[in-house]
Design a protein around this motif. Structure first.
Motif, PDB file in Angstrom:
ATOM      1  N   UNK A 153      32.695  38.126  43.792  1.00  0.00           N
ATOM      2  CA  UNK A 153      32.760  36.667  43.632  1.00  0.00           C
ATOM      3  C   UNK A 153      31.392  36.031  43.324  1.00  0.00           C
ATOM      4  N   UNK A 154      30.327  36.609  43.858  1.00  0.00           N
ATOM      5  CA  UNK A 154      28.977  36.082  43.588  1.00  0.00           C
ATOM      6  C   UNK A 154      28.660  36.192  42.097  1.00  0.00           C
ATOM      7  N   UNK A 155      29.005  37.337  41.525  1.00  0.00           N
ATOM      8  CA  UNK A 155      28.772  37.565  40.094  1.00  0.00           C
ATOM      9  C   UNK A 155      29.600  36.588  39.269  1.00  0.00           C
ATOM     10  N   UNK A 156      30.883  36.463  39.622  1.00  0.00           N
ATOM     11  CA  UNK A 156      31.791  35.628  38.837  1.00  0.00           C
ATOM     12  C   UNK A 156      31.424  34.147  38.937  1.00  0.00           C
ATOM     13  N   UNK A 157      30.984  33.709  40.112  1.00  0.00           N
ATOM     14  CA  UNK A 157      30.587  32.307  40.265  1.00  0.00           C
ATOM     15  C   UNK A 157      29.384  31.969  39.393  1.00  0.00           C
ATOM     16  N   UNK A 158      28.567  32.978  39.088  1.00  0.00           N
ATOM     17  CA  UNK A 158      27.397  32.755  38.238  1.00  0.00           C
ATOM     18  C   UNK A 158      27.748  32.818  36.748  1.00  0.00           C
ATOM     19  N   UNK A 159      29.028  33.099  36.447  1.00  0.00           N
ATOM     20  CA  UNK A 159      29.453  33.138  35.059  1.00  0.00           C
ATOM     21  C   UNK A 159      29.255  34.480  34.376  1.00  0.00           C
ATOM     22  N   UNK A 160      28.964  35.516  35.163  1.00  0.00           N
ATOM     23  CA  UNK A 160      28.794  36.864  34.607  1.00  0.00           C
ATOM     24  C   UNK A 160      30.046  37.689  34.892  1.00  0.00           C
ATOM     25  N   UNK A 161      30.178  38.804  34.197  1.00  0.00           N
ATOM     26  CA  UNK A 161      31.305  39.711  34.423  1.00  0.00           C
ATOM     27  C   UNK A 161      30.912  40.741  35.479  1.00  0.00           C
ATOM     28  N   UNK A 162      31.788  40.936  36.469  1.00  0.00           N
ATOM     29  CA  UNK A 162      31.528  41.913  37.532  1.00  0.00           C
ATOM     30  C   UNK A 162      32.211  43.230  37.177  1.00  0.00           C
ATOM     31  N   UNK A 163      31.420  44.287  37.047  1.00  0.00           N
ATOM     32  CA  UNK A 163      31.930  45.604  36.674  1.00  0.00           C
ATOM     33  C   UNK A 163      31.699  46.569  37.831  1.00  0.00           C
ATOM     34  N   UNK A 164      32.766  47.140  38.341  1.00  0.00           N
ATOM     35  CA  UNK A 164      32.666  48.097  39.446  1.00  0.00           C
ATOM     36  C   UNK A 164      32.589  49.500  38.866  1.00  0.00           C
ATOM     37  N   UNK A 165      31.603  50.268  39.297  1.00  0.00           N
ATOM     38  CA  UNK A 165      31.400  51.619  38.754  1.00  0.00           C
ATOM     39  C   UNK A 165      32.201  52.631  39.558  1.00  0.00           C
ATOM     40  N   UNK A 166      33.048  53.379  38.856  1.00  0.00           N
ATOM     41  CA  UNK A 166      33.659  54.563  39.448  1.00  0.00           C
ATOM     42  C   UNK A 166      34.996  54.378  40.111  1.00  0.00           C
ATOM     43  N   UNK A 167      35.139  53.394  40.987  1.00  0.00           N
ATOM     44  CA  UNK A 167      36.320  53.325  41.847  1.00  0.00           C
ATOM     45  C   UNK A 167      37.297  52.270  41.325  1.00  0.00           C
ATOM     46  N   UNK A 168      38.361  52.712  40.665  1.00  0.00           N
ATOM     47  CA  UNK A 168      39.309  51.765  40.060  1.00  0.00           C
ATOM     48  C   UNK A 168      40.048  50.955  41.120  1.00  0.00           C
ATOM     49  N   UNK A 169      40.284  51.553  42.287  1.00  0.00           N
ATOM     50  CA  UNK A 169      40.980  50.799  43.343  1.00  0.00           C
ATOM     51  C   UNK A 169      40.105  49.654  43.856  1.00  0.00           C
ATOM     52  N   UNK A 170      38.830  49.947  44.062  1.00  0.00           N
ATOM     53  CA  UNK A 170      37.918  48.884  44.500  1.00  0.00           C
ATOM     54  C   UNK A 170      37.811  47.803  43.435  1.00  0.00           C
ATOM     55  N   UNK A 171      37.818  48.214  42.173  1.00  0.00           N
ATOM     56  CA  UNK A 171      37.743  47.232  41.080  1.00  0.00           C
ATOM     57  C   UNK A 171      38.958  46.308  41.103  1.00  0.00           C
ATOM     58  N   UNK A 172      40.139  46.902  41.293  1.00  0.00           N
ATOM     59  CA  UNK A 172      41.370  46.104  41.292  1.00  0.00           C
ATOM     60  C   UNK A 172      41.448  45.205  42.524  1.00  0.00           C
ATOM     61  N   UNK A 173      41.151  45.777  43.684  1.00  0.00           N
ATOM     62  CA  UNK A 173      41.314  45.017  44.930  1.00  0.00           C
ATOM     63  C   UNK A 173      40.291  43.894  45.071  1.00  0.00           C
ATOM     64  N   UNK A 174      39.115  44.081  44.487  1.00  0.00           N
ATOM     65  CA  UNK A 174      38.085  43.039  44.583  1.00  0.00           C
ATOM     66  C   UNK A 174      38.207  42.025  43.452  1.00  0.00           C
ATOM     67  N   UNK A 175      39.238  42.217  42.583  1.00  0.00           N
ATOM     68  CA  UNK A 175      39.459  41.333  41.435  1.00  0.00           C
ATOM     69  C   UNK A 175      38.246  41.298  40.508  1.00  0.00           C
ATOM     70  N   UNK A 176      37.629  42.462  40.350  1.00  0.00           N
ATOM     71  CA  UNK A 176      36.502  42.582  39.420  1.00  0.00           C
ATOM     72  C   UNK A 176      36.987  42.365  37.985  1.00  0.00           C
ATOM     73  N   UNK A 177      36.044  42.077  37.110  1.00  0.00           N
ATOM     74  CA  UNK A 177      36.388  41.865  35.701  1.00  0.00           C
ATOM     75  C   UNK A 177      36.533  43.185  34.957  1.00  0.00           C
TER      76      UNK A 177
END
Length: 217
Positions: free
Chosen positions: A60-84
């Motif tokens: 959320x910190x990344x997204x609030x700043x207007x950047x895309x948040x990319x999670x490396x490696x873990x697709x479940x963490x990416x999905x659950x954290x609502x990463x971009x």
């Protein structure tokens, strides 16, 4: 990851930190410094549960700043954290599977290519971007010459955007921009900067504004 303005843009790689609150504050500071296209959040040595909690704080910190948040490696963490997006470190098959499973819902990119053949193999799945270098590859002040050469070759041939890993010195961002790639990744150059991460991002952007080549004429 929005299209570049008219020059190479910054991608930040979150450094390892045992204290999630401290990591969050440092990231907030960096994002206050100016334009950042995206932030890659690596797992480092964290177990899956701890990493997921961390991504839920940082995304959320990344997204609030207007950047895309990319999670490396873990697709479940990416999905659950609502990463971009999902950053894939594996081989061509791993990247192809991630593109098939998660694009276009998520930005999917990555790279583990240390030569042209591997890069072209990974590019066949048409990821959103290719990454040249290692997420922890900023061990010298300058960007690795092999990554610069691969980035320059890729940018001249292929339309898929590229990120090249910079060095531990802010000035390495300029050398990366001169290859023609769309993005430069910085880690220690920003988060290890004596003047603080916000100042590092501001200085990197000022350098690119002043001296980076412009796209498309």
């Amino acid at each position: 990851m929005s299209a570049p303005q008219d020059r190479c843009r910054l991608v930040l790689i979150v450094p390892a930190n045992d204290d999630a609150a401290n990591q969050a504050k440092t990231l907030e500071d960096a994002l206050r410094g100016g334009d950042v296209a995206s932030v890659i959040i690596p797992q480092y040595g964290l177990d899956d549960a701890t990493f997921q909690k961390l991504t839920e704080v940082l995304v959320p910190i990344v997204q609030e700043a207007g950047a895309a948040a990319l999670v490396a490696g873990d697709s479940r963490a990416a999905s659950r954290s609502k990463a971009d997006g999902l950053h894939v470190v594996g081989n061509a098959q791993a990247l192809a599977e991630a593109v098939e499973n998660f694009a276009p819902k998520l930005i999917v990119g990555g790279g583990n290519a240390d030569d042209r053949h591997k890069a072209l193999e990974q590019g066949e799945s048409n990821p959103d971007y290719m990454f040249f270098g290692k997420l922890e590859g900023d061990i010298k002040p300058e960007a690795h010459s092999k990554n610069l050469a691969l980035g320059e070759w890729w940018a001249s041939m292929i339309e898929i955007p590229a990120i090249v890993m910079g060095g531990s010195d802010i000035a390495s961002a300029l050398a990366v921009s001169e290859t023609g790639v769309e993005f430069v990744a910085l880690r220690q150059a920003v988060f290890g900067y004596a003047g603080g991460p916000a100042q590092a991002v501001a200085e990197a952007n000022a350098l690119l504004d002043e001296k980076a080549p412009r796209f498309g004429g």
